[in-house]
Design a protein around this motif. Structure first.
Motif, PDB file in Angstrom:
ATOM      1  N   UNK A   1      13.180 -23.397   3.375  1.00 27.49           N
ATOM      2  CA  UNK A   1      14.187 -22.928   2.687  1.00 27.49           C
ATOM      3  C   UNK A   1      14.113 -21.474   2.586  1.00 27.49           C
ATOM      4  N   UNK A   2      15.180 -20.765   2.152  1.00 27.90           N
ATOM      5  CA  UNK A   2      15.258 -19.293   2.095  1.00 27.90           C
ATOM      6  C   UNK A   2      14.707 -19.016   0.800  1.00 27.90           C
TER       7      UNK A   2
ATOM      8  N   UNK B   1      16.550 -27.045  -3.146  1.00 32.49           N
ATOM      9  CA  UNK B   1      15.998 -25.540  -3.537  1.00 32.49           C
ATOM     10  C   UNK B   1      17.242 -24.470  -4.054  1.00 32.49           C
ATOM     11  N   UNK B   2      18.324 -24.924  -3.692  1.00 27.47           N
ATOM     12  CA  UNK B   2      19.546 -23.881  -3.646  1.00 27.47           C
ATOM     13  C   UNK B   2      20.177 -24.294  -4.931  1.00 27.47           C
ATOM     14  N   UNK B   3      21.012 -23.299  -5.646  1.00 31.81           N
ATOM     15  CA  UNK B   3      22.147 -23.679  -6.666  1.00 31.81           C
ATOM     16  C   UNK B   3      23.236 -23.798  -5.872  1.00 31.81           C
ATOM     17  N   UNK B   4      24.178 -24.729  -6.347  1.00 36.85           N
ATOM     18  CA  UNK B   4      25.583 -24.856  -5.701  1.00 36.85           C
ATOM     19  C   UNK B   4      26.527 -24.057  -6.679  1.00 36.85           C
TER      20      UNK B   4
ATOM     21  N   UNK C   1      28.227 -23.036   0.872  1.00 32.63           N
ATOM     22  CA  UNK C   1      28.329 -24.087   2.019  1.00 32.63           C
ATOM     23  C   UNK C   1      26.973 -24.396   2.605  1.00 32.63           C
ATOM     24  N   UNK C   2      26.673 -23.421   3.342  1.00 33.39           N
ATOM     25  CA  UNK C   2      25.293 -23.485   3.952  1.00 33.39           C
ATOM     26  C   UNK C   2      24.373 -22.148   3.666  1.00 33.39           C
ATOM     27  N   UNK C   3      23.332 -22.119   4.330  1.00 35.25           N
ATOM     28  CA  UNK C   3      22.381 -20.992   4.087  1.00 35.25           C
ATOM     29  C   UNK C   3      23.016 -19.685   4.677  1.00 35.25           C
ATOM     30  N   UNK C   4      23.803 -19.765   5.653  1.00 37.16           N
ATOM     31  CA  UNK C   4      24.586 -18.651   6.112  1.00 37.16           C
ATOM     32  C   UNK C   4      25.107 -17.703   4.942  1.00 37.16           C
ATOM     33  N   UNK C   5      25.496 -18.498   3.913  1.00 29.81           N
ATOM     34  CA  UNK C   5      26.502 -17.693   2.921  1.00 29.81           C
ATOM     35  C   UNK C   5      25.580 -17.516   1.642  1.00 29.81           C
TER      36      UNK C   5
END
Length: 253
Positions: free
Chosen positions: A106-107, A250-253, A189-193
Motif C-alpha cells: 500500500x502507499x 490502510x487508507x482513510x475513505x 475511489x482508488x490509489x490513483x486519487x
C-alpha cells in the motif's frame, strides 16, 4: 501478438484480479465497496481468456503440424515460418505472472512526503460549534480519523479539542526539519486519487522508522507552518505512542 498469447494474458490478469479481490489485498488499491466489481471483472477476464485459450490452442497445434519439415526460403531469402508464436509475446506474460506471487504494498511515507498539501477546511467547520461527542467506551480519549482531527485542529474555533484527549492511528512520516508526523493516505475511489493527511507529532520519534504504524493518544496543540510550504499543519502532543500492526484497510475513505 498472436491470439493465444492474448488469451493467456487475459487468464493471468483475471487470476490476479480474483486473487486480489478475494483477499484483503484489494484494500491496498481501492475502497472496500469496490470488491464486488473486482470479483466480477476478474471472473469475466478469466472466463473469456479460458474460452479463447481452449478455442485457439488446437488451431495453433494444427498450424504447426501443417508446416513442411523443410520449408523453402521466400523471395527475401528468409524462411517463412507461417503462424509461429511471436516470442516477444511470451515476455509480456512474465511480469503479469510475477504479480500473482508478489503484490505491491500500500502507499505510504514515500507518497505522503512527495504529495504533501494543505488541508481544506469545510465552511461548516470554520466557526464550528460542533462538539466531538463523548470519549470511547471505557476510555479517557476519543478515537478520530486523521482527516477529522486535522480539520478540527485547523479550524478558527478549536475549543472543541481543548482539554480533550484523542486517539490517532497512522504511519510514521519523517519531516524535513528533523521532526515527524503521523500520516494516512486518503482515497475517494482508488490509489490513483490518493491524497496524504498528516498531523505533526510534537515529541521525539525515538527508534520508530518511516512507514511503521503507530497509535498516538494525545492532546491538541496550535498549528505549525510546513517547512517546505506556506500552509499550517495540525499538531498533536503525544501522551503515549504505541507501535501497532498495519491495519487491513490502510487508507482513510
Amino acid at each position: 501478438m498472436e491470439r493465444l498469447t492474448q488469451n493467456l494474458l487475459l487468464v493471468l490478469l483475471g487470476g490476479i484480479t480474483l486473487r486480489v479481490a478475494l483477499t484483503d489485498a484489494h484494500l491496498a488499491y481501492v475502497q472496500a465497496g469496490f470488491r464486488p466489481f473486482l470479483i466480477f471483472a476478474g471472473a469475466v477476464l478469466l472466463v473469456l481468456g479460458s474460452i479463447g485459450t481452449v478455442r485457439d490452442w488446437p488451431l495453433r497445434q494444427s498450424d504447426h503440424e501443417a508446416e513442411p519439415d523443410d520449408p523453402a526460403p521466400g523471395a527475401s531469402g528468409h524462411v517463412d515460418h507461417g503462424h509461429g508464436p511471436p516470442r516477444i509475446g511470451l515476455f509480456l506474460v512474465l511480469p503479469v505472472a510475477v504479480l500473482l506471487l508478489i503484490a505491491p504494498p500500500a502507499l505510504g511515507a514515500y507518497t505522503a512526503d512527495r504529495q504533501a498539501q494543505a488541508i481544506a477546511i469545510p465552511e461548516s467547520l470554520q466557526n464550528s460549534a460542533l462538539r466531538l461527542g463523548p470519549d470511547d467506551d471505557g476510555a479517557d480519549y476519543r478515537s478520530m480519523p486523521l482527516l477529522e482531527y486535522a480539520m478540527y485542529a485547523l479550524a478558527d474555533d478549536t475549543f472543541t479539542l481543548e482539554d480533550r484527549s484523542v486517539r490517532l492511528q497512522g504511519f510514521v512520516l519523517p519531516r524535513p526539519d528533523g521532526g515527524w508526523s503521523v500520516a494516512r493516505i486518503r482515497i475517494s475511489c482508488c490509489a490513483a486519487d490518493a491524497v496524504p493527511v498528516t498531523v505533526v507529532v510534537d515529541g521525539d520519534r525515538g527508534p520508530l522508522q518511516a512507514d511503521q504504524w503507530v497509535e498516538i493518544i494525545g492532546t491538541w496543540a496550535p498549528p505549525v507552518a510546513h517547512p517546505d510550504g506556506d500552509y499550517p499543519e495540525p499538531v498533536i502532543v503525544p501522551r503515549s505512542v504505541t507501535p501497532i500492526p498495519p491495519p487491513a484497510s490502510p487508507y482513510e475513505g
